[in-house]
Design a protein around this motif. Structure first.
Motif, PDB file in Angstrom:
ATOM      1  N   ASN A 384      -2.497  -4.861  -0.373  1.00  0.00           N
ATOM      2  CA  ASN A 384      -2.797  -5.941  -1.299  1.00  0.00           C
ATOM      3  C   ASN A 384      -2.733  -5.418  -2.723  1.00  0.00           C
ATOM      4  O   ASN A 384      -3.576  -4.618  -3.143  1.00  0.00           O
ATOM      5  CB  ASN A 384      -4.192  -6.515  -1.014  1.00  0.00           C
ATOM      6  N   LEU A 385      -1.718  -5.853  -3.471  1.00  0.00           N
ATOM      7  CA  LEU A 385      -1.579  -5.472  -4.869  1.00  0.00           C
ATOM      8  C   LEU A 385      -2.087  -6.619  -5.730  1.00  0.00           C
ATOM      9  O   LEU A 385      -1.519  -7.714  -5.730  1.00  0.00           O
ATOM     10  CB  LEU A 385      -0.121  -5.173  -5.206  1.00  0.00           C
ATOM     11  N   THR A 386      -3.152  -6.358  -6.450  1.00  0.00           N
ATOM     12  CA  THR A 386      -3.720  -7.344  -7.358  1.00  0.00           C
ATOM     13  C   THR A 386      -3.372  -6.972  -8.783  1.00  0.00           C
ATOM     14  O   THR A 386      -2.688  -5.980  -9.037  1.00  0.00           O
ATOM     15  CB  THR A 386      -5.242  -7.405  -7.179  1.00  0.00           C
ATOM     16  N   PHE A 387      -3.865  -7.780  -9.715  1.00  0.00           N
ATOM     17  CA  PHE A 387      -3.639  -7.463 -11.114  1.00  0.00           C
ATOM     18  C   PHE A 387      -4.198  -6.092 -11.475  1.00  0.00           C
ATOM     19  O   PHE A 387      -3.572  -5.317 -12.191  1.00  0.00           O
ATOM     20  CB  PHE A 387      -4.297  -8.530 -11.999  1.00  0.00           C
ATOM     21  N   LEU A 388      -5.365  -5.797 -10.987  1.00  0.00           N
ATOM     22  CA  LEU A 388      -6.018  -4.534 -11.352  1.00  0.00           C
ATOM     23  C   LEU A 388      -5.263  -3.340 -10.776  1.00  0.00           C
ATOM     24  O   LEU A 388      -5.001  -2.356 -11.464  1.00  0.00           O
ATOM     25  CB  LEU A 388      -7.472  -4.546 -10.878  1.00  0.00           C
ATOM     26  N   SER A 389      -4.936  -3.428  -9.486  1.00  0.00           N
ATOM     27  CA  SER A 389      -4.229  -2.305  -8.871  1.00  0.00           C
ATOM     28  C   SER A 389      -2.824  -2.145  -9.455  1.00  0.00           C
ATOM     29  O   SER A 389      -2.356  -1.029  -9.692  1.00  0.00           O
ATOM     30  CB  SER A 389      -4.149  -2.510  -7.357  1.00  0.00           C
ATOM     31  N   LEU A 390      -2.159  -3.288  -9.727  1.00  0.00           N
ATOM     32  CA  LEU A 390      -0.833  -3.212 -10.322  1.00  0.00           C
ATOM     33  C   LEU A 390      -0.894  -2.665 -11.749  1.00  0.00           C
ATOM     34  O   LEU A 390      -0.013  -1.909 -12.174  1.00  0.00           O
ATOM     35  CB  LEU A 390      -0.182  -4.594 -10.311  1.00  0.00           C
ATOM     36  N   SER A 391      -1.947  -3.038 -12.483  1.00  0.00           N
ATOM     37  CA  SER A 391      -2.093  -2.529 -13.850  1.00  0.00           C
ATOM     38  C   SER A 391      -2.291  -1.027 -13.868  1.00  0.00           C
ATOM     39  O   SER A 391      -1.735  -0.311 -14.711  1.00  0.00           O
ATOM     40  CB  SER A 391      -3.265  -3.219 -14.542  1.00  0.00           C
ATOM     41  N   SER A 392      -3.090  -0.521 -12.935  1.00  0.00           N
ATOM     42  CA  SER A 392      -3.309   0.925 -12.884  1.00  0.00           C
ATOM     43  C   SER A 392      -2.022   1.673 -12.529  1.00  0.00           C
ATOM     44  O   SER A 392      -1.763   2.768 -13.029  1.00  0.00           O
ATOM     45  CB  SER A 392      -4.402   1.249 -11.860  1.00  0.00           C
ATOM     46  N   ILE A 393      -1.174   1.066 -11.697  1.00  0.00           N
ATOM     47  CA  ILE A 393       0.100   1.697 -11.350  1.00  0.00           C
ATOM     48  C   ILE A 393       1.058   1.672 -12.544  1.00  0.00           C
ATOM     49  O   ILE A 393       1.752   2.642 -12.847  1.00  0.00           O
ATOM     50  CB  ILE A 393       0.727   0.998 -10.127  1.00  0.00           C
ATOM     51  N   LEU A 394       1.070   0.528 -13.244  1.00  0.00           N
ATOM     52  CA  LEU A 394       2.001   0.389 -14.364  1.00  0.00           C
ATOM     53  C   LEU A 394       1.630   1.284 -15.536  1.00  0.00           C
ATOM     54  O   LEU A 394       2.506   1.774 -16.254  1.00  0.00           O
ATOM     55  CB  LEU A 394       2.046  -1.069 -14.816  1.00  0.00           C
ATOM     56  N   LYS A 395       0.324   1.488 -15.766  1.00  0.00           N
ATOM     57  CA  LYS A 395      -0.088   2.287 -16.915  1.00  0.00           C
ATOM     58  C   LYS A 395       0.443   3.714 -16.832  1.00  0.00           C
ATOM     59  O   LYS A 395       0.692   4.356 -17.858  1.00  0.00           O
ATOM     60  CB  LYS A 395      -1.613   2.305 -17.009  1.00  0.00           C
ATOM     61  N   LYS A 396       0.633   4.227 -15.631  1.00  0.00           N
ATOM     62  CA  LYS A 396       1.167   5.575 -15.492  1.00  0.00           C
ATOM     63  C   LYS A 396       2.621   5.660 -15.970  1.00  0.00           C
ATOM     64  O   LYS A 396       3.073   6.716 -16.410  1.00  0.00           O
ATOM     65  CB  LYS A 396       1.096   6.003 -14.021  1.00  0.00           C
ATOM     66  N   ASN A 397       3.332   4.537 -15.865  1.00  0.00           N
ATOM     67  CA  ASN A 397       4.744   4.525 -16.248  1.00  0.00           C
ATOM     68  C   ASN A 397       4.984   3.939 -17.626  1.00  0.00           C
ATOM     69  O   ASN A 397       6.042   4.165 -18.215  1.00  0.00           O
ATOM     70  CB  ASN A 397       5.556   3.724 -15.220  1.00  0.00           C
TER      71      ASN A 397
END
Length: 984
Positions: A384-397
């Motif tokens: 389950n990818l939510t806004f929070l989990s997706l945001s944490s993944i995107l911030k690394k990139n």
């Protein structure tokens, strides 16, 4: 050509025309062909056919059949050619190369070779013959109207059926659509129940129609299953939420509590918003959730949210990503504007910007690949990818995008309004300082990759210039420019053809840029000279061996960069690198089948074409290019010495720390430029010394200007002094030039005509005044005037005039005879006063002779001779023209300084000139008749000499002590002796 032979040829030619064209003799086409053929036969020179070209054409035709998949045709054609060549003993035929004439004729007449039919070939009587007809003329093959056949299904015919199951074929004329028309019925993709139906046709379905049917069925399935209908239904769409928790309906509850109209709000699932968020990173543009404004950039649509968030919370979560969309758009727009031709703007951007844009897009593509990987993970819905989990993944990139944008804004200028060289040089210097000032290894590696890729344009310009002699700066972006041929005068030296373009202050602080300027200017001057001498090809005979391939500067730069970077790898990274390379070799070895390898190698070795091997270099494993297992012939191994295209990955893999790039770049550039092109300057020096006798010219300068050849110049200056004092017409330049040429011709007959003297308009018989208006010239051509230019001749003339003054002073004092003071023996005995005056003026003469001789001895012995020996030694050790020029200039500078002709010794030189002028006063009074009433004049002369002598002694002592002028020690000692005396 005999008439009988010509008639036979004419008859055979008629039959040939009839056989090929089927024309009758009474037809006009037959007569045209006949005239054409006879004209060519009569005027043809009958050159032999090129058998090698025919063989290559046959091989090319066999290859063509193989490429088109007609292996049987290729094999059959090869067998037919071999059978034809062996069917008759052509060597015994009187016509030379008859077989190749016939094959060439057949190749020229052949058409549409790809439509060969093997069934038309038949064997009769053991020989290969072609069936000309190929089929029974009575049998007519079925012809297909390919135009109409291929048009079937070209247009999309749609009927408003509710589903695929309800669709039926209909013969109704209203449903029939003309196949040849371009009419299309639009489909409303917002309705998922609408489907695409195959139009009814009157013909029987063939294979193409069946394939089209399957394709349209696939389109129907996509319209029913792909989740894209929400795009156009957002104004009224409400995402259904099946949950008992009130938090899942927060958006609806919040809007009802605030009394807002719920129908003006559209809700989407969190999955759909996440998909659009990822799309925006790949291609930022106006979409459903994210809107675009030219002034403020990207923003969130206010009337949209997800069921579990209010619009304010939804906006606050997604709004931080909008600035990254703007960053990506700015980076993309930079590349678009580079190649746009808006407003008829004819100026082209620098190639450095284009290269920089290419590596910039590589970083963006790397980021987009990560976005695609995230989207694939999201579409699988394994987690389950939510806004929070997706945001944490995107911030690394997203940090890499921020780095790229910040560096881009600081480094790039508007190339449409600034000169290309300022834009390119500022880009390189700005990227260099970004590397130096970076505190983060990722930022450092990104800036390094941008810098190294952008630097390749300069390296290519330098490589072409220094290796081939062509200064190819088409976009005017290089830091060094060449003057146009109109701006360079005939007397200008080779150094004046190059100049440094005005750069920004940031470039002047860049050590790498300054290093390039220094090195390239020096090496470029030698290259320009070699180009002018048409000796540029001699460089590679010195630097490159006969079997060694010529390597470009960029290749060598990346090869050495790879070696330098690998020095900073840890032991663990080196072990990992070895393991990965061995695994890669194993995978490569297992990936290709051995039989396939042997087959490919056999075919490549049969072609024996190095260009084909070069073309297949990137597509074949390196093992296939090393050695053939089926053939003893070795295939040349092609090595790619360039670093990996993605420098950023290489830097990240090599070291976990920030590398000292300034030291690395300086070492690499210095090693490349010095080791690879040191032969250019050495070659120039050898040409100048051996062919243009540079050392002989320098020796001649010292012999004449500095009077090292004293036995020759003694004749000249004595005659010059005599002419000035006795001849009122002495100031004729031609007259003095003839005197000089006459003296020098006895020793330098070949070079005496090069010398001349010019005198400014002056009328005097005083040698000291005349010497200041004399200039000695030496006419020297190019390229020797590179070393002996106008600036050097100015210093030579200053030293020459000083020498003349000293020579005149000594010449004057030595020519004073004592008999002129004593008178004749018959004269009565003089009184004591007269004797006293005679002794006083004699003492002054001796004192002046000591002072002038000390200066002359210091100048001729200590300065000129010693420095000349040092110059000769330095010239023999010099390996380049630049070194020769610097050694010669340094020699002149030292001579000029040691002769006390610099500004810091103005007082000393004025005092020496006063002593020289005293010689004239002594000579005027050197007569017993003028000494009777000369007591006061002698007092003035003695006091003046004492003052000059004392000042010289003190000034020279202070110069030795305080100015580190150790070369004045001997002269200081000569004046430290007590030469003063008291008047009695």
């Amino acid at each position: 050509m005999g008439t009988k032979i010509l008639n036979d040829i004419h008859n055979d030619m008629k039959q040939l025309i009839t056989a090929i064209t089927s024309f009758e003799e009474n037809e006009e086409g037959f007569r045209i062909c006949e005239r054409f053929c006879m004209t060519n036969i009569k005027h043809h020179r009958y050159l032999s056919v090129n058998s090698n070209s025919t063989k290559e054409a046959i091989k090319a035709l066999i290859t063509k059949f193989s490429i088109h998949g007609k292996y049987d045709v290729a094999k059959k054609f090869e067998e037919l050619v071999d059978a034809f060549l062996s069917s008759f003993n052509f060597e015994q035929h009187p016509q030379y190369d008859l077989q190749w004439y016939l094959l060439t004729l057949l190749l020229e007449l052949a058409k549409e070779t790809c439509k060969s039919d093997l069934e038309s070939l038949a064997l009769t009587r053991g020989e290969y013959t072609f069936n000309v007809t190929g089929e029974d003329e009575n049998e007519v093959a079925e012809k297909i109207d390919w135009a109409e056949y291929l048009k079937e299904g070209q247009e999309n015919f749609f009927n408003d059926y509710k589903s695929d199951t309800d669709s039926e074929w209909s013969n109704d004329t209203e449903d029939n659509v003309d196949i040849g028309s371009n009419f299309e019925i639009p489909i409303d993709i917002s309705d998922s129940n609408k489907a695409i139906c195959i139009p009814s046709v009157e013909k029987e379905l063939n294979n193409l129609s069946l394939a089209l049917n399957e394709e349209l069925k696939s389109k129907n399935w996509l319209l029913s299953n792909v989740q894209n209908t929400w795009w156009n239904e957002l104004d009224w769409r409400k995402y259904p939420v099946k949950s008992r928790f009130s938090d899942a309906h927060l958006c609806e509850i919040w809007h009802k509590a605030n009394g807002r109209d719920l129908y003006t709000l559209g809700t989407l699932s969190e999955y759909l918003v996440c998909r659009e968020l990822l799309w925006m990173f790949y291609a930022p543009m106006q979409m459903v959730v994210f809107q675009q404004n030219e002034e403020t950039g990207f923003f969130i649509r206010p009337d949209i949210s997800i069921p579990s968030l209010t619009t304010a919370a939804f906006n606050s979560i997604l709004l931080p990503f909008c600035k990254y969309f703007s960053m990506i758009r700015d980076l993309e727009q930079f590349g678009i504007r580079l190649y746009s031709m808006e407003d008829d703007f004819c100026k082209k951007p620098p190639l450095t910007y284009e290269t920089y844009n290419a590596i910039l897009r590589q970083h963006l593509m790397k980021f987009r690949k990560k976005i695609i990987a995230i989207e694939k993970s999201l579409m699988k819905q394994d987690v389950n990818l939510t806004f929070l989990s997706l945001s944490s993944i995107l911030k690394k990139n997203l940090y890499s995008i921020q780095i790229l944008h910040e560096v881009h804004k600081r480094s790039v200028s508007n190339w449409k309004f600034h000169p290309n060289w300022k834009c390119a040089s500022k880009l390189l210097s700005s990227l260099y300082f970004e590397i130096q000032n970076s505190h983060n290894i990722e930022r450092t590696n990104i800036c390094t990759s941008l810098y190294l890729s952008s630097l390749t344009v300069y390296l290519n310009i330098i490589d072409t210039w220094l290796s081939d002699g062509r200064f190819e700066d088409w976009r005017e972006e290089f830091i060094i420019a060449r003057l146009s041929s109109n701006a360079v005068s005939e007397s200008s030296t080779q150094y004046e053809t190059l100049f440094l373009r005005p750069l920004d202050n940031i470039c002047l602080r860049d050590p790498i840029m300054q290093f390039l300027i220094r090195k390239i200017q020096h090496i470029g001057q030698s290259i320009e000279l070699l180009v002018s001498l048409d000796r540029i090809t001699d460089i590679w005979r010195i630097n490159v061996g006969g079997n060694e391939l010529k390597r470009s500067l960029v290749d060598e730069f990346y090869a050495k960069l790879e070696v330098e970077i690998s020095k900073y790898s840890t032991d663990e990274q080196k072990e990992e690198k070895k393991v990965s390379s061995s695994q890669k070799k194993e995978v490569t070895k297992n990936e290709y089948d051995e039989d396939m390898e042997k087959n490919i190698i056999k075919q490549l070795s049969e072609f024996n074409n190095p260009f084909l091997l070069k073309a297949l270099e990137e597509y074949l494993p390196s093992e296939l290019l090393k050695k053939s297992d089926t053939d003893d012939a070795e295939v040349p191994q092609i090595q790619n010495i360039k670093m990996e295209i993605n420098i950023f990955k290489r830097l990240e893999r090599e070291s976990n720390y920030i590398l000292p790039f300034r030291k690395i770049l300086e070492n690499i550039l210095a090693e490349i430029l010095i080791s690879r092109y040191n032969g250019a300057s050495k070659l120039v020096k050898n040409i100048m010394c051996e062919e243009y006798k540079l050392e002989s010219h320098l020796t001649l300068m010292r012999s004449v200007y500095m009077m090292e050849a004293g036995h020759i110049m003694n004749k000249f200056y004595q005659r010059l002094f005599h002419e000035i004092e006795t001849n009122q017409m002495w100031n004729n330049s031609y007259f003095l030039s003839c005197i000089l040429e006459e003296v020098l011709s006895q020793w330098w007959a070949d070079l005496s005509s090069r010398w001349s003297i010019t005198v400014s308009s002056t009328h005097t018989n005083q040698v000291l005044m005349a010497v200041d208006n004399i200039t000695l010239h030496y006419t020297i051509g190019w390229p020797i005037n590179i070393v002996l230019n106008e600036k050097t001749f100015i210093k030579y003339n200053e030293i020459f005039r000083f020498q003349l003054k000293l020579k005149w002073a000594l010449w004057t004092l030595n020519n004073l005879r004592f008999s002129d003071l004593e008178g004749s023996k018959s004269m009565c005995k003089r009184n004591k006063l007269e004797q006293f005056h005679i002794r006083r003026i004699e003492s002054l003469r001796f004192c002046l002779l000591h002072a002038i001789t000390s200066v002359h001895t210091y100048l001729s012995g200590q300065v000129l001779q010693n420095l000349s020996l040092m110059l000769e030694k330095s010239l023999t050790q010099a390996e380049s023209l630049d070194t020769v020029i610097s050694v010669h200039n340094e020699y002149l500078k030292k001579v000029h300084e040691h002769c006390l002709l610099t500004s810091e010794y103005e007082d000393l030189m004025a005092t020496i000139n006063n002593l020289i002028e005293m010689c004239n006063h002594i000579r005027v009074r050197w007569n017993y008749k003028k000494l009777t009433f000369a007591s006061e004049e002698l007092d003035v002369l003695e006091s003046s000499y004492n003052k000059y002598h004392t000042y010289l002694a003190l000034a020279l002592h202070n110069a030795v002590q305080n100015k580190d002028a150790n070369y004045l020690t001997g002269l200081s000692s000569a004046f430290n002796c007590s030469m003063s005396y008291t008047q009695q």
